[in-house]
Design an enzyme around this catalytic site. Structure first.
Site, PDB file in Angstrom:
ATOM      1  N   ARG A 148      27.634 -36.474  11.747  1.00 43.73           N
ATOM      2  CA  ARG A 148      26.976 -35.167  11.695  1.00 43.73           C
ATOM      3  C   ARG A 148      25.469 -35.288  11.563  1.00 43.73           C
ATOM      4  O   ARG A 148      24.961 -36.213  10.911  1.00 43.73           O
ATOM      5  CB  ARG A 148      27.549 -34.274  10.584  1.00 43.73           C
ATOM      6  CG  ARG A 148      27.060 -34.464   9.154  1.00 43.73           C
ATOM      7  CD  ARG A 148      27.624 -35.639   8.437  1.00 43.73           C
ATOM      8  NE  ARG A 148      29.055 -35.851   8.614  1.00 43.73           N
ATOM      9  CZ  ARG A 148      29.987 -35.328   7.823  1.00 43.73           C
ATOM     10  NH1 ARG A 148      29.640 -34.589   6.808  1.00 43.73           N
ATOM     11  NH2 ARG A 148      31.250 -35.625   8.020  1.00 43.73           N
ATOM     12  N   MET A 161      23.059 -37.655   9.663  1.00 44.54           N
ATOM     13  CA  MET A 161      23.096 -38.951  10.349  1.00 44.54           C
ATOM     14  C   MET A 161      24.052 -39.898   9.628  1.00 44.54           C
ATOM     15  O   MET A 161      23.700 -41.002   9.248  1.00 44.54           O
ATOM     16  CB  MET A 161      21.694 -39.588  10.451  1.00 44.54           C
ATOM     17  CG  MET A 161      20.840 -38.975  11.534  1.00 44.54           C
ATOM     18  SD  MET A 161      19.981 -37.488  11.054  1.00 44.54           S
ATOM     19  CE  MET A 161      18.547 -38.186  10.296  1.00 44.54           C
ATOM     20  N   HIS A 162      25.244 -39.408   9.397  1.00 43.05           N
ATOM     21  CA  HIS A 162      26.286 -40.260   8.824  1.00 43.05           C
ATOM     22  C   HIS A 162      27.660 -39.632   9.101  1.00 43.05           C
ATOM     23  O   HIS A 162      27.748 -38.481   9.537  1.00 43.05           O
ATOM     24  CB  HIS A 162      26.078 -40.450   7.305  1.00 43.05           C
ATOM     25  CG  HIS A 162      26.174 -39.199   6.497  1.00 43.05           C
ATOM     26  ND1 HIS A 162      25.078 -38.548   5.975  1.00 43.05           N
ATOM     27  CD2 HIS A 162      27.244 -38.467   6.128  1.00 43.05           C
ATOM     28  CE1 HIS A 162      25.462 -37.489   5.316  1.00 43.05           C
ATOM     29  NE2 HIS A 162      26.773 -37.397   5.390  1.00 43.05           N
ATOM     30  N   ALA A 163      28.701 -40.414   8.835  1.00 50.86           N
ATOM     31  CA  ALA A 163      30.080 -39.906   8.870  1.00 50.86           C
ATOM     32  C   ALA A 163      30.729 -40.252   7.540  1.00 50.86           C
ATOM     33  O   ALA A 163      30.172 -41.029   6.749  1.00 50.86           O
ATOM     34  CB  ALA A 163      30.849 -40.549  10.024  1.00 50.86           C
TER      35      ALA A 163
END
Ligand code: TYD
Length: 142
Positions: free
Chosen positions: A97, A50-52
């Site tokens: 992702r 839950m980040h880029a």
């Protein structure tokens, strides 16, 4: 757009003696590896990620178990399954992702192009969409 990021890692061996798979920096993957880390003992069904990343490039592989990886470029989402030790997934910067653990004991390994730096993370989805709209090259200042 997300192009095909799946890698078939070179594999030696056979079922009698066992298998060995490998990849090399700047030959099989397009960056020099500065950091390796791995995630394990994740409860089945749990989601992580839950980040880029603004700059970081990574290769993910699952030496044991089954892990689903969702990649999102802000316009398209694609799901990749890491269910074999000789599969790799190249994850370019600028992709949101999410990873879901599908089997107990699954291990996720990551080879990364940069040292750990919290400033490189985008952990807020709306902020991620702002980066997508403004264009990554203009916005990245690290
Ligand atoms: P994070 O990358 O958010 O993990 P995941 O995507 O699997 O949820 O990292 C989890 C925590 O670990 C976070 O506090 C940052 C820290 N961390 C480091 O200190 N060094 C590292 O190399 C990594 C990958 C994470």
């Amino acid at each position: 757009m997300i192009t095909n990021p799946l890698l078939n890692l070179t594999t030696r061996g056979n079922s009698e003696i066992g298998y060995l798979s490998f990849f090399e920096s700047c030959k099989d993957i397009p960056f020099l590896i500065k950091r390796i880390y791995f995630t394990y003992d994740v409860p089945n069904g749990n989601r992580r990620g839950m980040h880029a990343h603004k700059k970081l490039q990574q290769v993910l592989w699952c030496p044991y178990g089954k892990i689903e990886i969702m990649l999102d470029d802000g316009n398209n989402k694609k799901i990749y399954l890491l269910d074999s030790p000789n599969k790799g997934l190249f994850v370019e910067y600028g992709l949101w992702r999410e990873m879901q653990w599908l089997e107990k004991g699954s291990v996720l390994c990551v080879a990364a192009s940069e040292y750990y730096k919290e400033d490189d993370y985008i952990r807020d989805y709306d902020e991620f969409l702002e980066y997508v709209q403004k264009g990554w090259k203009e916005k990245i200042i690290i």
